[in-house]
Design a protein around this motif. Structure first.
Motif: not given
Ligand code: HEM
Ligand SMILES: Nc1nc2c(c(=O)[nH]1)N[C@H]1C(S)=C(S)[C@@H](COP(=O)(O)O)O[C@H]1N2
Ligand SMILES: [Mo]
Length: 319
Positions: A73-78, A82-84, A88-89, A94-96
């Motif tokens: 999820x961290x890499x999807x965001x960066x 995948x942002x959503x 959820x984002x 990533x954080x949860x």
């Protein structure tokens, strides 16, 4: 005590959207990618462990899955690929997932204790560690270059890692909350703002027309810049004495600030020349320039000034 917007003493670190936030993220991502670099070795060890069928095997597997989910999820965001993820984002996932992994990680090192031997502290192992960390740093740098060169959506991230959403278009600004606060339906007619022992009506607060252009940057991974209008806090509390200022929501959610910052904080009733809507904090919400979104208390009902130190609060909201 009056600071023009943006000139208040610069706070630092991740909970603020100021430049050092970038460095804490670079260190953070490098440590995260180091886990990725170690995965091939770790998976060999894990495969042996799993086939031995030890008690609580499920907890080790769950830990592995949470860490992998958080990394993906961290890499999807960066990268912005995948942002959503549904409502959820990717950043929230990533954080949860990372926070959920913490208790299992602690259990893992306690229950699967590796005895450290004197020979483990060797030049060779030190060099191995250095190779892992530098590979991770190179992977991070390469990732950032690839994201920019290939014009992936991630290239548009702000220095905090967040994506722009609905700036200067209040109707398109995302609605977010820290954890469990639901959106209350507050009527302007019955609403009162308590400032110390005074009470102000909606019309009295809305009569102020202090303005600031400020960016709300949610730790969930989006940011939105708006023209905010309302009452500067130093004007609301000008006769009051104390070292800190506490802003309290209808829901009980609260944040405390040093009194010196009152001149750069705004109690907004409008954004983009229209009244706030319930999702964004109607009747009034705090605008805290250069601080992350969780400082921007919504549905404000009270402002207090006292001598409790501003740092005497949980570093992150607890509701
Ligand atoms: C087990 C714990 C964690 C690990 C291993 C980890 C690892 C990572 C990795 C590998 C990335 C992607 C880096 C990249 O490819 O650019 C990342 C990004 C990020 N992480 Fe974490 N993370 C963890 C926990 C957290 C927590 C608890 C937070 C926030 C409270 C957080 C906030 C962020 C942010 C904001 C980014 C985006 C950075 C950017 O867009 O440049 N992470 N993390
Ligand atoms: N009362 C209250 N205020 C709150 C929150 C909350 O959960 N409760 N969430 C904060 C967080 S984490 C963010 S990012 C912003 C979101 O503001 P927005 O919904 O206008 O985008 O509100 C902040 N103010
Ligand atoms: Mo947020």
């Amino acid at each position: 005590m009056v600071y023009p917007p943006g000139s208040a003493p610069a706070p630092t670190w991740f909970t603020y959207a100021t430049a050092p936030a970038r460095w804490s993220l670079v260190v953070h991502a490098t440590c995260g990618l180091a886990i990725l670099v170690l995965l091939p070795w770790k998976s060999m060890i894990a495969r042996r462990g799993i086939s031995r069928n030890r008690p609580h095997r499920w907890a080790s597997i769950l830990l592995g899955l949470l860490v992998i989910a958080s990394l993906l999820a961290g890499m999807a965001h960066s990268t912005g690929l995948i942002v959503y993820v549904g409502p959820f984002t990717a950043m929230e996932v990533h954080v949860v997932a990372a926070l959920a992994a913490v208790p299992f990680a602690i259990w893992h090192v306690v229950a699967r204790r590796v005895r450290i031997r004197a020979t483990d502290v060797s030049r060779r192992n030190f060099l191995r560690g250095a190779v892992v960390i530098s590979s991770a740093a190179v992977a991070y740098g390469a990732g950032e270059l690839i994201v920019r060169a290939t014009r992936l959506p991630g290239a548009a991230r702000r220095f905090t890692g967040s994506y722009e959403a609905g700036s200067y278009e209040p109707g398109l600004m995302p609605v977010s909350s820290w954890m469990f606060d639901a959106i209350p339906q507050v009527e302007a007619a019955g609403w009162r703002l308590r400032v110390g022992d005074r009470e102000l009506s909606y019309d009295e607060v809305a009569a102020f027309d202090d303005r600031v252009v400020a960016t709300l940057d949610c730790t969930g991974g989006f940011y939105s810049t708006q023209v905010w209008a309302g009452a500067r806090l130093d004007r609301l509390v000008k006769d009051m004495h104390g070292t800190s200022i506490r802003v309290v929501s209808h829901s009980g959610y609260d944040r405390r600030f040093p009194i010196e910052h009152a001149g750069s904080l705004l109690l907004a009733t409008r954004f983009g020349d229209q009244p706030l809507d319930p999702g964004h904090g109607f009747p009034a919400r705090l605008v805290a320039p250069d601080r992350r979104g969780f400082w921007w208390v919504k549905w404000v009902t009270a402002i207090e000034v006292d001598d409790v130190p501003y740092w005497w609060q949980s570093p992150f909201p607890t509701q």
